[in-house]
Enzyme design. Structure first.
Site, PDB file in Angstrom:
ATOM      1  N   ASP A  30       1.019  -1.085   0.041  1.00  0.00           N
ATOM      2  CA  ASP A  30      -0.070  -0.063  -0.016  1.00  0.00           C
ATOM      3  C   ASP A  30       0.807   1.121  -0.090  1.00  0.00           C
ATOM      4  OD1 ASP A  30      -1.961   1.673   0.232  1.00  0.00           O
ATOM      5  OD2 ASP A  30      -2.303   1.539   2.304  1.00  0.00           O
ATOM      6  N   LYS A  50       1.938   7.806   0.691  1.00  0.00           N
ATOM      7  CA  LYS A  50       2.438   7.852   2.007  1.00  0.00           C
ATOM      8  C   LYS A  50       3.818   8.594   2.095  1.00  0.00           C
ATOM      9  CE  LYS A  50       0.134   3.668   3.295  1.00  0.00           C
ATOM     10  NZ  LYS A  50      -0.907   4.269   4.083  1.00  0.00           N
ATOM     11  N   ASP A  78       0.152  -4.759   4.936  1.00  0.00           N
ATOM     12  CA  ASP A  78      -1.287  -4.398   4.842  1.00  0.00           C
ATOM     13  C   ASP A  78      -1.997  -5.498   4.295  1.00  0.00           C
ATOM     14  OD1 ASP A  78      -2.805  -2.414   5.680  1.00  0.00           O
ATOM     15  OD2 ASP A  78      -2.861  -1.392   3.370  1.00  0.00           O
ATOM     16  N   ASP A 120      -5.727   6.659  -0.196  1.00  0.00           N
ATOM     17  CA  ASP A 120      -5.030   5.699   0.770  1.00  0.00           C
ATOM     18  C   ASP A 120      -6.119   5.183   1.552  1.00  0.00           C
ATOM     19  OD1 ASP A 120      -3.102   4.409   1.856  1.00  0.00           O
ATOM     20  OD2 ASP A 120      -2.762   6.232   3.469  1.00  0.00           O
ATOM     21  N   GLU A 168      -8.034   2.849   0.682  1.00  0.00           N
ATOM     22  CA  GLU A 168      -8.207   1.477  -0.370  1.00  0.00           C
ATOM     23  C   GLU A 168      -8.798   0.390   0.412  1.00  0.00           C
ATOM     24  OE1 GLU A 168      -5.251   0.013   2.059  1.00  0.00           O
ATOM     25  OE2 GLU A 168      -5.215   2.166   1.174  1.00  0.00           O
ATOM     26  N   ARG A 191     -11.262  -0.176   2.726  1.00  0.00           N
ATOM     27  CA  ARG A 191     -12.738  -0.308   2.923  1.00  0.00           C
ATOM     28  C   ARG A 191     -13.301  -0.315   1.489  1.00  0.00           C
ATOM     29  NH1 ARG A 191     -12.927   5.915   5.264  1.00  0.00           N
ATOM     30  NH2 ARG A 191     -10.788   4.856   5.982  1.00  0.00           N
TER      31      ARG A 191
END
Length: 186
Positions: free
Chosen positions: A93, A100, A111, A170, A172, A174
């Site tokens: 991620d 990030k 992740d 970011d 992602e 959900r």
């Protein structure tokens, strides 16, 4: 069986992202699940497009690695209800276009811990011949920036038919979970 599955989940989590793209991780999970007699279904990118998994596809859009949904099923004769376990499987991620910053990006190989926990739990359930029906749904994607990546402000349509405006790429987890949950419920 529980200890071996715990160690398996930890091994998947600790594997570097270049060694566990969504495709590679799916193959590993499927191979071990089949050995334990779990029913296995894998939806590849083409099938995800066909079945309109818009949220998963939006997250995976920026990556060269193809997404997949792994569904593992354990059935027990006489069980009266079914439990569903769904685990987030973002093999790396970056944050997408909302990339990030700082040191947190170095831990993003993990992740997919939820996915590892679900797959390893399903393997343990099968080994233990648990007297319950369980479905494990594991959406696997990589969240990367590129010219094809989903952008903040884009509106996508999930598998359930609901639209979602992307506020931050970011967020992602959900997105992939709503598609997997909707699929299992259906």
């Amino acid at each position: 069986a529980i200890c071996k599955s715990t160690i398996l989940a930890r091994e998947w989590i600790n594997t570097p992202s270049n060694e566990k793209t969504p495709e590679k991780l799916a193959r590993s999970m499927v191979s071990l699940a089949k050995k334990e007699g779990l029913k296995v279904q894998v939806l590849n990118e083409k099938q995800l497009i066909q079945k309109k998994f818009g949220a998963m596809l939006a997250v995976a859009a920026g990556s060269q690695s193809k997404p997949s949904l792994v569904v593992l099923e354990h059935k027990s004769r006489g069980a009266k209800k079914t439990i569903a376990l769904i685990g987030k499987g973002v093999t790396f991620d970056s944050g997408g276009l909302n990339i990030k910053t700082g040191g947190s990006i170095s831990d993003m190989k993990s992740d997919m811990s939820g996915a590892a926990a679900v797959a390893a739990t399903m393997i343990a359930i099968a080994k233990l011949k648990a007297k319950v029906n369980v479905i494990g749904a594991i959406p696997l994607v990589e969240n990367m920036p590129s010219g094809k990546a989903t952008r903040p402000g884009d509106i996508i349509r999930s598998y359930a038919g609901k639209t979602v405006e992307i506020g931050n790429t970011d967020a992602e987890g959900r997105l992939i979970l709503i598609d997997a949950m909707s699929y299992v419920v259906k």
